[in-house]
Design an enzyme around this catalytic site. Structure first.
Site, short mmCIF file in Angstrom:
data_model
loop_
_atom_site.label_atom_id
_atom_site.label_comp_id
_atom_site.label_asym_id
_atom_site.label_seq_id
_atom_site.Cartn_x
_atom_site.Cartn_y
_atom_site.Cartn_z
N CYS A 238 0.82 -1.21 0.00
CA CYS A 238 0.00 0.00 0.00
C CYS A 238 0.86 1.27 0.00
CB CYS A 238 -0.98 -0.04 1.16
SG CYS A 238 -2.39 1.10 0.94
N HIS B 213 -4.22 -4.68 0.36
CA HIS B 213 -3.98 -5.26 1.69
C HIS B 213 -4.43 -6.72 1.73
CE1 HIS B 213 -2.63 -1.77 3.97
NE2 HIS B 213 -3.50 -1.05 3.32
N GLU C 262 -3.31 -8.98 3.38
CA GLU C 262 -3.15 -9.49 4.74
C GLU C 262 -4.33 -9.16 5.64
OE1 GLU C 262 -1.89 -5.22 5.26
OE2 GLU C 262 -1.88 -6.72 3.66
#
Length: 314
Positions: free
Chosen positions: A142, A235, A237
């Site tokens: 990001c 993202h 994760e």
């Protein structure tokens, strides 16, 4: 094989409850193998939450991974206890002389802040340049992608007028790229950013290979041809509830945020969200560790950086 983290790190208990194989430092000293060493520069405010998310992703591999945590400076955090930072995090001076097989630099809530106004801008640039000499492969997430594009290629940041938040569909652009091994031709991933990553601009100003892109969210996944830098603009994760927590935080702050797109069932925030990106997130991190770190890194840590040539624009 497991990831190795300090015995008392909060993530150890959380991941243990999820039946994820985490090896304590005390047990790892009996292992007669060469584990991968991965450094995580955590720029997110809620550091413990981000630790858990990233360590969960790194655990999905047959490789043993030793993890060191790095903070950008020693300022107090409003979201992470000082004791936690002092117990588990390194300052840059403590790792400057080390070599690592892999490194992850997280995002940061700095999408509307100009680079020169970021209090640690000089240090982040120093660390990015340092990583090219001391790390086999660095994965940027990001905001860290924006920072790396500026440091390595001189690209100025581009921003959306409105925050890009939600779960977006992406298309893979190459058929036989190891980083995408196991990916569907179309897959979804969450984004939460003001940054814009226009494919035409990236192609014009860098030599990056773009592996996945979205009509709405722009470039999602790209890498240098030598695999030394990997850029992930979203993202993968994130937990199922992370976008929801960010949305409600912004609501409480009076920011009138838009509802994250393609996230809540029926686009209704009253409905509990479900993660639809988890499989591709795990694949991305395990592919990176295997093909861009394990397959490329030197067996001798002291040799990392000696076989590479720095060829990016500064």
């Amino acid at each position: 094989m497991p990831i190795k983290i300090p015995d008392q790190l909060p993530a150890a208990a959380v991941l243990g409850e999820e039946n994820i194989f985490v090896m304590s430092e005390s047990r790892a000293v009996t292992q007669n193998i060469r584990p991968l060493r991965v450094l995580i520069l955590n720029l997110m405010p809620k550091k413990i939450e981000t630790e858990i998310q990233l360590l969960r992703m790194l655990s999905n591999t047959p490789l043993q991974v030793d993890v060191d945590l790095l903070r950008i400076d020693d300022r107090d955090s409003r979201n992470t206890p000082r004791a936690h930072l002092e117990n588990f995090y390194n300052d840059f001076e403590q790792v400057r002389s080390n070599n690592y097989d892999g490194m992850i630099i997280t995002g940061a809530p700095l999408g509307l802040v100009e680079f020169e106004d970021v209090v640690y801008w000089q240090r982040i640039g120093e660390i990015i340049r340092w990583s090219h000499e001391h790390v086999t492969s660095t994965l940027f997430l990001c905001w860290a992608v924006q920072a790396a594009l500026k440091v390595l290629y001189g690209m100025d940041k581009q921003t959306h007028g409105e925050k890009l938040s939600g779960v977006y569909r992406h298309q893979r652009l190459v058929d036989h790229e190891p980083l995408l091994r196991g990916f569907d031709d179309e897959f979804v991933a969450p984004h939460s950013r003001y940054a814009a990553f226009d494919g035409d601009l990236i192609r014009a100003h860098t030599d990056l290979q773009i592996f996945a892109e979205s009509e709405e969210a722009g470039v999602y996944l790209a890498a240098t041809r030598d695999g030394r830098q990997v850029f992930v603009t979203g993202h993968p994760e994130y937990d199922a509830l992370t976008l929801d927590q960010e949305y409600r935080r912004d609501l409480d702050a009076g920011l009138a945020p838009s509802v994250p797109v393609n996230y809540y069932p029926d686009d209704n925030p009253a409905n509990p969200p479900r993660a639809t990106w988890r499989s591709h997130g795990h694949l991305l991190f395990s592919n990176w560790l295997n093909y861009y770190v394990y397959q490329l890194t030197s067996y001798r840590l002291e040799d990392i950086g000696k076989v590479f040539t720095y060829d990016h624009k500064n």
